[in-house]
Design a protein around this motif. Structure first.
Motif, PDB file in Angstrom:
ATOM      1  N   GLU A 197      53.746 -13.344-101.617  1.00 57.61           N
ATOM      2  CA  GLU A 197      54.210 -14.224-100.713  1.00 57.61           C
ATOM      3  C   GLU A 197      54.263 -13.381 -99.341  1.00 57.61           C
ATOM      4  O   GLU A 197      54.549 -14.037 -98.164  1.00 57.61           O
ATOM      5  CB  GLU A 197      55.757 -14.391-101.013  1.00 57.61           C
ATOM      6  N   GLY A 218      49.406 -23.094 -99.328  1.00 56.91           N
ATOM      7  CA  GLY A 218      50.566 -22.328 -98.668  1.00 56.91           C
ATOM      8  C   GLY A 218      50.109 -21.664 -97.253  1.00 56.91           C
ATOM      9  O   GLY A 218      49.154 -22.000 -96.670  1.00 56.91           O
ATOM     10  N   SER A 270      52.557 -15.723 -93.868  1.00 54.15           N
ATOM     11  CA  SER A 270      53.196 -15.161 -94.955  1.00 54.15           C
ATOM     12  C   SER A 270      53.871 -13.926 -94.858  1.00 54.15           C
ATOM     13  O   SER A 270      54.710 -13.786 -95.086  1.00 54.15           O
ATOM     14  CB  SER A 270      52.054 -15.038 -96.077  1.00 54.15           C
ATOM     15  N   SER A 327      57.231 -24.474 -97.021  1.00 53.88           N
ATOM     16  CA  SER A 327      58.216 -23.432 -96.686  1.00 53.88           C
ATOM     17  C   SER A 327      59.545 -24.230 -97.006  1.00 53.88           C
ATOM     18  O   SER A 327      59.723 -25.255 -97.100  1.00 53.88           O
ATOM     19  CB  SER A 327      58.312 -23.066 -95.151  1.00 53.88           C
ATOM     20  N   THR A 356      58.255 -18.739 -97.528  1.00 51.15           N
ATOM     21  CA  THR A 356      56.844 -19.435 -97.353  1.00 51.15           C
ATOM     22  C   THR A 356      56.152 -19.659 -98.790  1.00 51.15           C
ATOM     23  O   THR A 356      55.043 -20.576 -98.783  1.00 51.15           O
ATOM     24  CB  THR A 356      55.926 -18.462 -96.536  1.00 51.15           C
ATOM     25  N   MET A 357      57.134 -19.290 -99.791  1.00 57.10           N
ATOM     26  CA  MET A 357      56.416 -19.672-101.357  1.00 57.10           C
ATOM     27  C   MET A 357      57.856 -19.771-102.005  1.00 57.10           C
ATOM     28  O   MET A 357      58.152 -19.003-102.748  1.00 57.10           O
ATOM     29  CB  MET A 357      55.444 -18.892-101.844  1.00 57.10           C
TER      30      MET A 357
END
Length: 350
Positions: free
Chosen positions: A102, A119, A125, A293, A313-314
């Motif tokens: 991530e 993503g 990230s 997000s 973000t993940m």
């Protein structure tokens, strides 16, 4: 039936302390993806950083293992995996939480191979993973957040722990919280009430990172919102509230404690809903996020206080995770959410 299927490599596992959460997310995603629309190639990554073969990866994904078994080998990429990625895969879904997944590392790897992925890009990230940089960027953009300090391992020694504690207690007040700058799922977080708990918390957090975030305690409710889209077209879900019986929303409360309650949608005034939505967009754009997000907030409506805690973000992607549940409340099902994320990724420029 679709004329041609999209070939997706589903990365899961990885070197992070959030390895087990990644495996749970990958299993949920695989089950929800439309098999008529997608060819799915599971690719497991062991805790010591080795990619496993497709055959082994499928057994792990369909089995009951809580982690990808480690192996000792000289080549990180087994024969056939690199060829698959370069010649057959249209898209990678890197369901990797925490460091080495991530934080931009896997994104940079895929950028080198010129492969699209679900993503955020490398830059967003990395910023989203490193909470120190994230908070500094939020501060620059005027995004409200709790008071914080940054502590680097090279600056800290056990002999000076009392000096550090006194300074932080003065600046942040008691209690305050300590957490690794580069970690998620509330791993390595501790509440500090006194010098003894401070020394213990610092030592524990330094096991996960060389840089720590120290944050003041905020009285209020813990809420989350989910974000989907590109910089120009951003969808924000309804907000959800977390009610935990723990001192704070730690790893056990998130994934193991059945008493943790999720209230979706959260009971909020129209003004608070609008502010959370606006701050979600601001924070998403501030770090340059794209695709997916989740935003975490501290909310105290009586004091007219809404603070952004962090951006993920993940985020966790099991069927019981907040991110998909929030969008389900907003009218987007789990499978539709996956379709949207894949469509956004395919539209990105290589």
């Amino acid at each position: 039936m679709f004329e041609s299927k999209i070939n997706i490599a589903l990365f899961f596992g990885g070197r992070s302390a959030e390895h087990e959460v990644s495996l749970l997310s990958a299993r949920s995603i695989f089950q929800a993806l439309n098999q008529d629309k997608y060819n799915i190639f599971p690719i497991a990554i062991s805790k010591n950083g080795y990619f496993r073969s497709l055959a082994v990866s499928k057994k792990i994904l369909f089995g009951e293992d809580k982690r990808v078994p480690e192996v000792e080998r000289t080549n990180v990429l087994p024969e056939g995996i690199l060829n698959l990625l370069e010649n057959k895969i249209d898209l990678v879904f890197p369901v990797l939480h925490g460091p080495f997944g991530e934080d931009g590392k896997i994104q940079g790897f895929l950028d080198v191979l010129n492969i699209k992925y679900v993503g955020c890009n490398l830059r967003a990230s990395a910023v989203g993973m490193d909470k120190a940089y994230m908070k500094q960027i939020f501060a620059y953009n005027g995004i409200p957040q709790s008071k914080f300090e940054i502590l680097k391992k090279m600056d800290y020694s056990q002999q000076k722990s009392s000096n550090f504690f006194n300074e932080f207690a003065k600046n942040l007040g008691l209690p305050f919280f300590i957490k690794p700058a580069n970690m998620g799922s509330s791993i390595g977080i501790s509440r500090v009430n006194d010098l003894q708990s401070f020394a213990r918390a610092v030592n524990e957090a330094f096991e996960f990172d060389k840089k720590l975030i120290l944050e003041s305690n905020v009285e209020g409710r813990e809420l989350e919102s989910a974000v989907l889209g590109s910089e120009k077209d951003i969808k924000v879900s309804a907000a959800g509230e977390i009610i935990s019986t723990h001192d704070f929303y730690d790893y056990q409360a998130k994934y193991e404690d059945q008493s943790t309650e999720l209230i979706i949608p959260a009971k909020l005034s129209p003004a608070a809903k609008a502010k959370i939505r606006n701050l979600s967009v601001q924070a998403f754009r501030a770090v340059g996020a794209e695709g997916i997000s989740r935003l975490d907030f501290f909310v105290n409506e009586e004091q007219d206080q809404i603070l952004v805690n962090e951006i993920n973000t993940m985020p966790g992607f099991t069927k019981f995770s907040m991110y998909p549940l929030l969008f389900e409340e907003s009218g987007i099902s789990y499978s539709e959410l996956l379709d949207n994320l894949i469509e956004l990724a395919l539209k990105k420029d290589k």
